[in-house]
Write a protein that holds these residues in place. Structure first.
Motif, PDB file in Angstrom:
ATOM      1  N   LYS A  29       0.827  -1.202   0.000  1.00  0.00           N
ATOM      2  CA  LYS A  29       0.000   0.000   0.000  1.00  0.00           C
ATOM      3  C   LYS A  29       0.863   1.255   0.000  1.00  0.00           C
ATOM      4  O   LYS A  29       0.610   2.202  -0.762  1.00  0.00           O
ATOM      5  N   GLU A  30       1.906   1.240   0.809  1.00  0.00           N
ATOM      6  CA  GLU A  30       2.831   2.372   0.878  1.00  0.00           C
ATOM      7  C   GLU A  30       3.584   2.526  -0.447  1.00  0.00           C
ATOM      8  O   GLU A  30       3.920   3.645  -0.852  1.00  0.00           O
ATOM      9  N   GLY A  31       3.832   1.403  -1.102  1.00  0.00           N
ATOM     10  CA  GLY A  31       4.519   1.435  -2.390  1.00  0.00           C
ATOM     11  C   GLY A  31       3.701   2.048  -3.506  1.00  0.00           C
ATOM     12  O   GLY A  31       4.236   2.355  -4.578  1.00  0.00           O
ATOM     13  N   LYS A  32       2.405   2.238  -3.249  1.00  0.00           N
ATOM     14  CA  LYS A  32       1.537   2.907  -4.221  1.00  0.00           C
ATOM     15  C   LYS A  32       1.344   4.383  -3.883  1.00  0.00           C
ATOM     16  O   LYS A  32       0.586   5.083  -4.568  1.00  0.00           O
ATOM     17  N   GLY A  33       2.002   4.839  -2.829  1.00  0.00           N
ATOM     18  CA  GLY A  33       1.871   6.226  -2.410  1.00  0.00           C
ATOM     19  C   GLY A  33       2.768   7.153  -3.204  1.00  0.00           C
ATOM     20  O   GLY A  33       3.536   6.728  -4.080  1.00  0.00           O
ATOM     21  N   PRO A  34       2.736   8.450  -2.898  1.00  0.00           N
ATOM     22  CA  PRO A  34       3.449   9.454  -3.692  1.00  0.00           C
ATOM     23  C   PRO A  34       4.966   9.429  -3.540  1.00  0.00           C
ATOM     24  O   PRO A  34       5.667  10.048  -4.337  1.00  0.00           O
ATOM     25  N   LYS A  35       5.512   8.745  -2.531  1.00  0.00           N
ATOM     26  CA  LYS A  35       6.965   8.728  -2.320  1.00  0.00           C
ATOM     27  C   LYS A  35       7.587   7.372  -2.678  1.00  0.00           C
ATOM     28  O   LYS A  35       8.690   7.053  -2.252  1.00  0.00           O
ATOM     29  N   GLU A  37       9.117   6.164  -5.183  1.00  0.00           N
ATOM     30  CA  GLU A  37      10.418   6.129  -5.867  1.00  0.00           C
ATOM     31  C   GLU A  37      11.599   6.212  -4.894  1.00  0.00           C
ATOM     32  O   GLU A  37      12.730   5.884  -5.257  1.00  0.00           O
ATOM     33  N   TYR A  38      11.347   6.607  -3.655  1.00  0.00           N
ATOM     34  CA  TYR A  38      12.442   6.815  -2.700  1.00  0.00           C
ATOM     35  C   TYR A  38      12.705   5.605  -1.807  1.00  0.00           C
ATOM     36  O   TYR A  38      13.692   5.595  -1.078  1.00  0.00           O
ATOM     37  N   PHE A  39      11.834   4.605  -1.831  1.00  0.00           N
ATOM     38  CA  PHE A  39      12.007   3.458  -0.948  1.00  0.00           C
ATOM     39  C   PHE A  39      12.949   2.432  -1.577  1.00  0.00           C
ATOM     40  O   PHE A  39      12.910   2.190  -2.788  1.00  0.00           O
ATOM     41  N   ASP A  40      13.768   1.807  -0.737  1.00  0.00           N
ATOM     42  CA  ASP A  40      14.721   0.812  -1.237  1.00  0.00           C
ATOM     43  C   ASP A  40      14.049  -0.484  -1.653  1.00  0.00           C
ATOM     44  O   ASP A  40      14.494  -1.144  -2.590  1.00  0.00           O
ATOM     45  N   PHE A 289      11.731   9.366   6.429  1.00  0.00           N
ATOM     46  CA  PHE A 289      13.048   9.973   6.618  1.00  0.00           C
ATOM     47  C   PHE A 289      14.123   9.176   5.887  1.00  0.00           C
ATOM     48  O   PHE A 289      14.923   9.756   5.147  1.00  0.00           O
ATOM     49  N   ALA A 290      14.168   7.862   6.112  1.00  0.00           N
ATOM     50  CA  ALA A 290      15.238   7.046   5.512  1.00  0.00           C
ATOM     51  C   ALA A 290      15.121   6.959   4.004  1.00  0.00           C
ATOM     52  O   ALA A 290      16.111   6.687   3.319  1.00  0.00           O
ATOM     53  N   GLY A 291      13.928   7.199   3.474  1.00  0.00           N
ATOM     54  CA  GLY A 291      13.736   7.196   2.036  1.00  0.00           C
ATOM     55  C   GLY A 291      13.791   8.604   1.446  1.00  0.00           C
ATOM     56  O   GLY A 291      14.832   9.076   0.993  1.00  0.00           O
ATOM     57  N   TYR A 292      12.678   9.298   1.523  1.00  0.00           N
ATOM     58  CA  TYR A 292      12.516  10.605   0.862  1.00  0.00           C
ATOM     59  C   TYR A 292      13.434  11.692   1.432  1.00  0.00           C
ATOM     60  O   TYR A 292      14.216  12.325   0.701  1.00  0.00           O
TER      61      TYR A 292
END
Length: 338
Positions: A29-35, A37-40, A289-292
């Motif tokens: 679900k979080e992977g479909k959110g606006p950020k 591209e920043y998650f590993d 924080f750790a991503g975006y």
């Protein structure tokens, strides 16, 4: 005699604790959110190949910590301490991750403030000369939090519009006494604040006073200018708590509106993803924080950031005993120095 304190609540670090890497893992679900591209790593399913949601959450934070070390070119045996915690009884996910990683471990509990709390403690240890490399991180999981704090998922209970969606996510940072990266410059440790909110489905209103108290303490201690920041991000107040924080700080003479966001708003698309007031959970500010945010700091798109992770210190027992919700917020100021 303390030589690193400014005012009543704020510490100015003198030896440049440096965040040399960060890593994040989130659920579908979080992977479909606006950020996204920043998650590993974005999981394909919430179980992550495990037999239970709790073991899945433990594997998530373990993965984030391993990735943070790998991205900095460090082996696990190079790390002096591991600092972590989560929402689940006896820090089940963090403790089981520490069992696998075999790094000397400090287990901490700050509820959803755990990311900033861990960064505060890590930075103090580094600045004091007690370690060279510390991994700090935290996690949360929608299914583990619902099972512990609310109702079995099978019931399909409806949530009021003030409620938030616990983030399935984990984030970790590697803080070092040397190396390249943004540095932790200031930290302000929060007090436990309880304004009498007893509704576990209105966490933004419960936690906002703690965020206000800590942010006000930082600016009162340092006389810093809010507009000198590229970003001030609270942890997981959501839409309602963010508005309360912004409005009440203005009444105290501090206007952060030009640079203020909340990780609970950043992690989801509030219009499309049906999460009501936004995200929550330890993994909310950790993954953002750790991503975006860390990505923006590393690329010098942000040069001065304040992270204020917010935590509601309730438990199933305190809720059943009809207690109100004590809350805390810890602030970490990270800068790129010339």
């Amino acid at each position: 005699m303390s030589t690193k304190r400014i005012g009543n609540r704020t510490v100015k670090l003198q030896n440049g604790p440096t965040i040399i890497s960060a890593a994040s893992v989130v659920g579908p679900k979080e992977g479909k959110g606006p950020k996204s591209e920043y998650f590993d790593l974005i999981l394909d399913d919430d179980l992550y190949g495990e037999k239970s949601w709790e073991l899945s959450e433990s594997k998530m934070v373990q993965t984030a910590m391993k990735k943070a070390a790998e991205k900095a070119g460090k082996k696990l045996e190079d790390i002096n301490y591991l600092i972590g915690g989560d929402l689940i009884n006896q820090l089940f996910p963090a403790s089981f991750a520490a069992r696998e990683l075999q790094i000397p471990f400090f287990g901490i509990y700050g509820a959803c403030s755990t990311m900033a709390e861990g960064m505060c403690l890590s930075s103090m240890l580094i600045d004091g000369g007690f370690a060279d490399f510390i991994l700090s991180g935290t996690s949360s999981h929608y299914c583990t939090a619902e099972r512990q704090f609310r109702f079995p998922l099978e019931l399909g209970n409806q949530k009021p519009m003030t409620a938030q969606w616990t983030v399935t996510g984990a984030g970790s940072v590697l803080i070092s006494s040397k190396g390249e990266g943004p540095k932790v410059k200031f930290l302000t440790v929060g007090k436990v604040i309880d304004k009498g909110i007893d509704d576990g489905n209105n966490m933004g209103a419960a936690m906002a006073p703690a965020a206000i108290d800590t942010i006000y303490a930082y600016f009162n201690d340092t006389k810093d200018d809010p507009n000198s920041f590229d970003l001030i991000a609270t942890g997981d107040l959501g839409k309602l708590g963010k508005q309360i924080t912004e409005d009440l700080l203005k009444e105290k003479g501090i206007d952060i509106s030009n640079v203020y966001t909340d990780c609970g708003i950043e992690v989801f698309d509030l219009e499309e993803q049906d999460v009501h007031c936004g995200g929550s959970g330890c993994g909310c500010s950790a993954s953002i924080f750790a991503g975006y945010i860390y990505n923006k700091l590393k690329n010098k798109e942000f040069n001065k950031v304040m992270l204020v992770s917010t935590g509601a210190l309730l438990s199933p027992t305190s809720t059943l005993q009809k207690q109100t919700i004590p809350c805390v917020a810890h602030a970490v100021v990270i800068v790129n120095e010339e």
